[in-house]
Design a protein around this motif. Structure first.
Motif, PDB file in Angstrom:
ATOM      1  N   ARG A 187     -11.251   2.047   3.277  1.00 32.30           N
ATOM      2  CA  ARG A 187     -10.486   3.052   3.651  1.00 32.30           C
ATOM      3  C   ARG A 187     -11.020   4.326   2.770  1.00 32.30           C
ATOM      4  O   ARG A 187     -11.293   4.274   1.460  1.00 32.30           O
ATOM      5  N   GLY A 204      -0.213   4.241  -1.038  1.00 31.48           N
ATOM      6  CA  GLY A 204       0.213   4.115   0.100  1.00 31.48           C
ATOM      7  C   GLY A 204      -0.364   2.935   0.864  1.00 31.48           C
ATOM      8  O   GLY A 204       0.163   1.980   1.579  1.00 31.48           O
ATOM      9  N   VAL A 205      -1.770   2.949   0.845  1.00 33.24           N
ATOM     10  CA  VAL A 205      -2.473   2.114   1.251  1.00 33.24           C
ATOM     11  C   VAL A 205      -2.591   0.768   1.024  1.00 33.24           C
ATOM     12  O   VAL A 205      -2.245  -0.286   1.554  1.00 33.24           O
ATOM     13  N   ARG A 207       0.300  -0.575  -0.525  1.00 38.11           N
ATOM     14  CA  ARG A 207       1.662  -1.129  -0.058  1.00 38.11           C
ATOM     15  C   ARG A 207       1.498  -1.652   1.465  1.00 38.11           C
ATOM     16  O   ARG A 207       2.010  -2.658   1.547  1.00 38.11           O
ATOM     17  N   GLU A 208       0.911  -0.923   2.216  1.00 41.98           N
ATOM     18  CA  GLU A 208       0.734  -1.442   3.471  1.00 41.98           C
ATOM     19  C   GLU A 208      -0.168  -2.657   3.481  1.00 41.98           C
ATOM     20  O   GLU A 208       0.210  -3.660   4.186  1.00 41.98           O
ATOM     21  N   TRP A 209      -1.201  -2.718   2.702  1.00 44.52           N
ATOM     22  CA  TRP A 209      -1.990  -4.066   2.516  1.00 44.52           C
ATOM     23  C   TRP A 209      -1.152  -5.026   2.234  1.00 44.52           C
ATOM     24  O   TRP A 209      -1.289  -6.396   2.727  1.00 44.52           O
ATOM     25  N   ALA A 211       1.597  -5.611   2.319  1.00 46.63           N
ATOM     26  CA  ALA A 211       2.734  -6.187   3.354  1.00 46.63           C
ATOM     27  C   ALA A 211       2.148  -7.033   4.224  1.00 46.63           C
ATOM     28  O   ALA A 211       3.029  -7.729   5.181  1.00 46.63           O
ATOM     29  N   ALA A 212       0.908  -6.522   4.640  1.00 47.20           N
ATOM     30  CA  ALA A 212       0.077  -7.403   5.776  1.00 47.20           C
ATOM     31  C   ALA A 212      -0.522  -8.537   5.142  1.00 47.20           C
ATOM     32  O   ALA A 212      -0.821  -9.366   6.091  1.00 47.20           O
TER      33      ALA A 212
END
Length: 213
Positions: A187, A204-205, A207-209, A211-212
């Motif tokens: 990223r 933010g990146v 948190r997305e990571w 979650a996945a």
């Protein structure tokens, strides 16, 4: 060891001088802790007592200057120790590891900056590291802005920080080329902005990571 394992709980921070990696690393660590995870924050070269001694050899501006090949091999000697003694044990017990620089820095600094054979770096990566971050955050910043920020620090510049601007231009180009070649892992974050904006982006990146993952 010939295969390279990509691990989702290993996150690396990359970027040139003055990109703000320390601030970002602290923010990532706090975000992971708040989510209830064990976090190991570490750096390269370094991360173990022996690797920290190698760091001193590599970065001290005093004494004999290592050749580019010596610099590369010392970087990988420190990295091999770091992976074996710090990173893999942390991942094995379920911790997240946030690392200030990892193997991409050798492709950028010794490959791009010093002009060493990228295929040789890749061979070292396969044989003595065998591990790759699942997520790499590249803090991208123009060389002149980064040098201006770095010059404002209290600490004296180390041996690599004393290189000329053209060296750091090649480093930046190598980083961006790696990010373009591996868009799923990298990223690219615009680090020229205010620190709070950069931190908001990277958390933010993350948190997305998480979650996945």
């Amino acid at each position: 060891m010939t295969d390279i394992e990509s691990h989702p709980r290993l996150i690396s921070l990359e970027g040139g001088e003055g990109a703000g990696k320390t601030t970002v690393l602290n923010a990532l660590r706090e975000t992971l802790l708040q989510a209830g995870h064990e976090v190991v924050s570490t750096r390269e070269p370094g991360g173990t007592p022996l690797a920290e001694r190698i760091r001193q050899l590599l970065l001290s501006p005093d004494g004999e200057k290592p050749s580019p090949e010596t610099e590369l091999l010392l970087m990988f000697a420190a990295r091999a120790q770091h992976v074996r003694e710090t990173i893999r044990p942390a991942l094995a017990r379920g911790a997240w590891v946030v690392c200030d620089r990892f193997t991409d820095s050798s492709y950028a600094y010794q490959g791009g900056g010093r002009g060493l054979d990228v295929a040789f770096i890749a061979e070292l990566e396969r044989r003595v590291v065998g591990l790759q971050p699942g997520l790499t955050l590249l803090l991208d910043l123009g060389v002149s802005q980064g040098r201006a920020r770095a010059s404002g620090r209290d600490a004296q510049p180390d041996r690599i920080e004393r290189e000329r601007d053209d060296f750091f231009e090649r480093v930046r180009e190598a980083y961006l080329a790696r990010a373009a070649a591996e868009p799923k892992r990298f990223r690219v974050i615009d680090a020229s902005r205010e620190a709070a904006t950069v931190v908001a982006d990277v958390t933010g990146v993350l948190r997305e990571w998480m979650a996945a993952a």
